[in-house]
Design a protein around this motif. Structure first.
Motif, short mmCIF file in Angstrom:
data_model
loop_
_atom_site.label_atom_id
_atom_site.label_comp_id
_atom_site.label_asym_id
_atom_site.label_seq_id
_atom_site.Cartn_x
_atom_site.Cartn_y
_atom_site.Cartn_z
N CYS A 1 -66.48 9.12 -38.21
CA CYS A 1 -66.31 9.25 -36.76
C CYS A 1 -64.99 8.58 -36.37
CB CYS A 1 -67.50 8.60 -36.06
SG CYS A 1 -67.62 9.02 -34.31
N HIS B 1 -62.23 13.44 -31.69
CA HIS B 1 -63.56 12.97 -32.05
C HIS B 1 -64.13 13.89 -33.11
CE1 HIS B 1 -67.21 10.67 -31.48
NE2 HIS B 1 -67.83 11.81 -31.71
N CYS C 1 -65.03 6.25 -33.79
CA CYS C 1 -65.43 5.14 -32.93
C CYS C 1 -65.07 3.80 -33.56
CB CYS C 1 -66.92 5.23 -32.63
SG CYS C 1 -67.98 5.32 -34.08
N CYS D 1 -70.28 4.10 -30.02
CA CYS D 1 -69.79 5.47 -30.16
C CYS D 1 -69.87 6.11 -28.77
CB CYS D 1 -70.64 6.24 -31.16
SG CYS D 1 -69.83 7.74 -31.69
N HIS E 1 -74.39 9.62 -34.65
CA HIS E 1 -74.69 9.23 -36.03
C HIS E 1 -75.68 8.08 -36.06
CE1 HIS E 1 -71.59 6.22 -35.14
NE2 HIS E 1 -70.77 7.22 -34.84
#
Ligand SMILES: [Zn+2]
Length: 171
Positions: free
Chosen positions: A72, A57, A74, A49, A63
């Protein structure tokens, strides 16, 4: 970037890597992620991330879940199919290819975000200026990745895994 509903897959849902298709930015003889400029050096990539490095984002960036977290942006991105109208067919700074994906995979309607990925093949669009062809050959040789015509991308990729089964796609 993918911000739609997601379905999470993990072992034992999948017993072999999933094949995903993507485009990289080709800079010199390096493959870079388009949105983060992270270099792919041919070996296994592990998702991280990277707060602030995504143009979209949604998550807190810190997290507790390993990347790719469901809420998210990522993860290592890939599409289900190679698309002929991808930007790399006209933008010579990009190159299409395929990666084997495994670990946790967040499945969205338009693609996937994986925990681990390894590039397996690169593809050439039909027309490529000689200078760009040289760059594509350079990165393919340096990373030990086959370089195939775009029409052969899917078949070449499937030697390294399988496309996500239809039953696991989101409706
Ligand atoms: Zn994240």
């Amino acid at each position: 970037l993918i911000t739609e509903p997601t379905r999470e897959l993990a072992a034992p849902d999948l017993v072999e890597p999933v094949i995903g298709f993507r485009e990289w930015r080709l800079r010199g003889d390096r493959l870079l992620s388009q949105h983060t400029d992270v270099a792919w050096e041919g070996e296994t990539m592990a998702a991280e991330c990277l707060p602030g490095r995504f143009s979209v984002h949604r998550g807190p960036g810190l997290h507790a879940d390993p990347s790719p977290a469901p809420d998210c942006a990522c993860g290592l991105y890939a599409c289900f199919e190679p698309y002929r109208r991808w930007a790399s067919s006209v933008d010579w700074t990009l190159i299409a290819g395929a990666a084997a994906l495994w670990g946790r995979i967040q499945v969205h309607r338009s693609g996937m975000r994986a925990q681990y990925a390894r590039p397996v093949v690169l593809a050439l669009p039909p027309r490529l200026p000689p200078k760009r062809l040289q760059a594509a050959k350079g990165v393919s040789e340096r990373l030990g990745l086959p370089l195939v015509r775009f029409e052969h991308l899917a078949a070449a990729a499937e030697e390294h895994g399988r496309k996500l089964p239809r039953s696991l796609l989101l409706a």
